[in-house]
Design a protein around this motif. Structure first.
Motif, PDB file in Angstrom:
ATOM      1  N   PRO A   1      -0.927 -71.732  37.048  1.00 41.85           N
ATOM      2  CA  PRO A   1      -1.582 -71.864  37.932  1.00 41.85           C
ATOM      3  C   PRO A   1      -2.698 -72.766  37.796  1.00 41.85           C
ATOM      4  O   PRO A   1      -3.475 -72.611  38.482  1.00 41.85           O
ATOM      5  CB  PRO A   1      -1.942 -70.217  38.435  1.00 41.85           C
ATOM      6  CG  PRO A   1      -0.311 -70.315  38.105  1.00 41.85           C
ATOM      7  CD  PRO A   1      -0.460 -70.110  36.508  1.00 41.85           C
ATOM      8  N   GLU A   2      -3.980 -72.330  36.672  1.00 40.39           N
ATOM      9  CA  GLU A   2      -5.339 -73.015  36.395  1.00 40.39           C
ATOM     10  C   GLU A   2      -4.973 -74.555  35.823  1.00 40.39           C
ATOM     11  O   GLU A   2      -6.155 -74.863  36.718  1.00 40.39           O
ATOM     12  CB  GLU A   2      -5.775 -72.113  35.034  1.00 40.39           C
ATOM     13  CG  GLU A   2      -5.632 -70.628  35.407  1.00 40.39           C
ATOM     14  CD  GLU A   2      -4.508 -69.667  34.914  1.00 40.39           C
ATOM     15  OE1 GLU A   2      -5.132 -68.351  35.313  1.00 40.39           O
ATOM     16  OE2 GLU A   2      -3.397 -70.075  35.125  1.00 40.39           O
ATOM     17  N   GLU A   3      -4.466 -74.837  35.130  1.00 40.74           N
ATOM     18  CA  GLU A   3      -4.045 -75.899  35.432  1.00 40.74           C
ATOM     19  C   GLU A   3      -3.601 -76.763  36.643  1.00 40.74           C
ATOM     20  O   GLU A   3      -4.326 -77.647  37.467  1.00 40.74           O
ATOM     21  CB  GLU A   3      -2.693 -76.754  34.493  1.00 40.74           C
ATOM     22  CG  GLU A   3      -2.705 -75.850  32.894  1.00 40.74           C
ATOM     23  CD  GLU A   3      -1.739 -76.707  32.400  1.00 40.74           C
ATOM     24  OE1 GLU A   3      -1.471 -77.283  31.383  1.00 40.74           O
ATOM     25  OE2 GLU A   3      -0.695 -75.941  32.665  1.00 40.74           O
ATOM     26  N   ILE A   4      -2.909 -76.440  37.930  1.00 36.72           N
ATOM     27  CA  ILE A   4      -2.886 -76.578  38.408  1.00 36.72           C
ATOM     28  C   ILE A   4      -3.860 -76.936  39.822  1.00 36.72           C
ATOM     29  O   ILE A   4      -4.297 -77.844  40.466  1.00 36.72           O
ATOM     30  CB  ILE A   4      -1.909 -76.077  39.493  1.00 36.72           C
ATOM     31  CG1 ILE A   4      -0.337 -75.876  39.760  1.00 36.72           C
ATOM     32  CG2 ILE A   4      -1.865 -76.513  41.151  1.00 36.72           C
ATOM     33  CD1 ILE A   4       0.857 -75.176  39.813  1.00 36.72           C
ATOM     34  N   VAL A   5      -4.259 -75.955  39.596  1.00 35.57           N
ATOM     35  CA  VAL A   5      -6.210 -75.940  40.500  1.00 35.57           C
ATOM     36  C   VAL A   5      -6.914 -77.256  39.264  1.00 35.57           C
ATOM     37  O   VAL A   5      -7.740 -77.401  40.968  1.00 35.57           O
ATOM     38  CB  VAL A   5      -6.203 -74.590  40.198  1.00 35.57           C
ATOM     39  CG1 VAL A   5      -8.144 -74.615  40.664  1.00 35.57           C
ATOM     40  CG2 VAL A   5      -5.245 -73.072  41.011  1.00 35.57           C
ATOM     41  N   GLN A   6      -7.242 -76.828  38.550  1.00 35.95           N
ATOM     42  CA  GLN A   6      -8.487 -78.388  37.604  1.00 35.95           C
ATOM     43  C   GLN A   6      -7.539 -79.354  38.598  1.00 35.95           C
ATOM     44  O   GLN A   6      -8.210 -80.470  38.569  1.00 35.95           O
ATOM     45  CB  GLN A   6      -7.724 -78.043  36.148  1.00 35.95           C
ATOM     46  CG  GLN A   6      -8.738 -79.382  35.877  1.00 35.95           C
ATOM     47  CD  GLN A   6     -10.208 -78.753  36.724  1.00 35.95           C
ATOM     48  OE1 GLN A   6     -10.902 -77.082  36.188  1.00 35.95           O
ATOM     49  NE2 GLN A   6     -11.331 -79.850  35.542  1.00 35.95           N
ATOM     50  N   ASN A   7      -6.162 -79.290  38.126  1.00 33.97           N
ATOM     51  CA  ASN A   7      -5.630 -80.547  38.455  1.00 33.97           C
ATOM     52  C   ASN A   7      -5.787 -81.317  40.063  1.00 33.97           C
ATOM     53  O   ASN A   7      -6.604 -82.440  40.503  1.00 33.97           O
ATOM     54  CB  ASN A   7      -4.256 -80.775  38.215  1.00 33.97           C
ATOM     55  CG  ASN A   7      -3.479 -80.914  37.171  1.00 33.97           C
ATOM     56  OD1 ASN A   7      -4.301 -81.982  36.076  1.00 33.97           O
ATOM     57  ND2 ASN A   7      -2.234 -80.804  36.728  1.00 33.97           N
TER      58      ASN A   7
END
Length: 161
Positions: free
Chosen positions: A148-154
């Motif tokens: 989820p953190e990577e998705i939000v960053q992307n």
């Protein structure tokens, strides 16, 4: 700006939408809160909604989006928005509305739904959601197999915010 986070049930719309809104210090809204009690009961019983069922839901969200834009509110809205015709109601030809598509395989999302409890959306409806899905060409497409953190960053990088 309004960011609509879309995808099939189990793609992570609510989780990602809440995390994104929190990271931006924006308001978060879930499209489920715009459904009628009748629609929620249908879905709880495994009955797919038809376009007629969805029309009041789409119009309510369209009005909310117009209101948010007029008020210069920044909102993240989690919404399935599976068909192009549904998205036309939500995007309303406005540059202030951005679309993020959470994309994942049937198998990955089915596994996620099997772990879910106390949600009205039955995993039995997943096939109908994939059958209905018209993948958007006008959206930022994000692979949901990431954290989820990577998705939000992307998402933030793709939107430049």
């Amino acid at each position: 700006m309004i960011i609509i986070v879309m995808g099939v049930s189990g793609s992570g719309k609510t989780t990602i939408g809440q995390l994104l809104a929190e990271s931006l210090q924006w308001e978060f809204r879930d499209a489920d809160s715009f459904h009628s009690l009748e629609n929620i009961e249908k879905m709880r019983h495994g009955i797919p909604l038809n376009d007629l069922d969805r029309m009041p839901w789409l119009l309510a969200m369209q009005q909310a989006i117009q209101h948010w834009l007029q008020e210069n509110k920044n909102v993240v809205l989690a919404c399935s928005a599976l068909k192009a015709s549904y998205r036309q109601y939500l995007l309303i030809g406005n540059e202030g509305v951005k679309l993020v598509y959470l994309k994942g395989s049937f198998e990955l999302i089915q596994k996620r739904l099997q772990k879910r409890h106390n949600h009205f959306m039955s995993e039995k409806l997943l096939k109908s959601q994939f059958d209905t899905l018209e993948e958007p060409t006008e959206a930022i497409s994000i692979d949901v197999s990431q954290s989820p953190e990577e998705i939000v960053q992307n998402i933030r990088v793709s939107l430049g915010i």
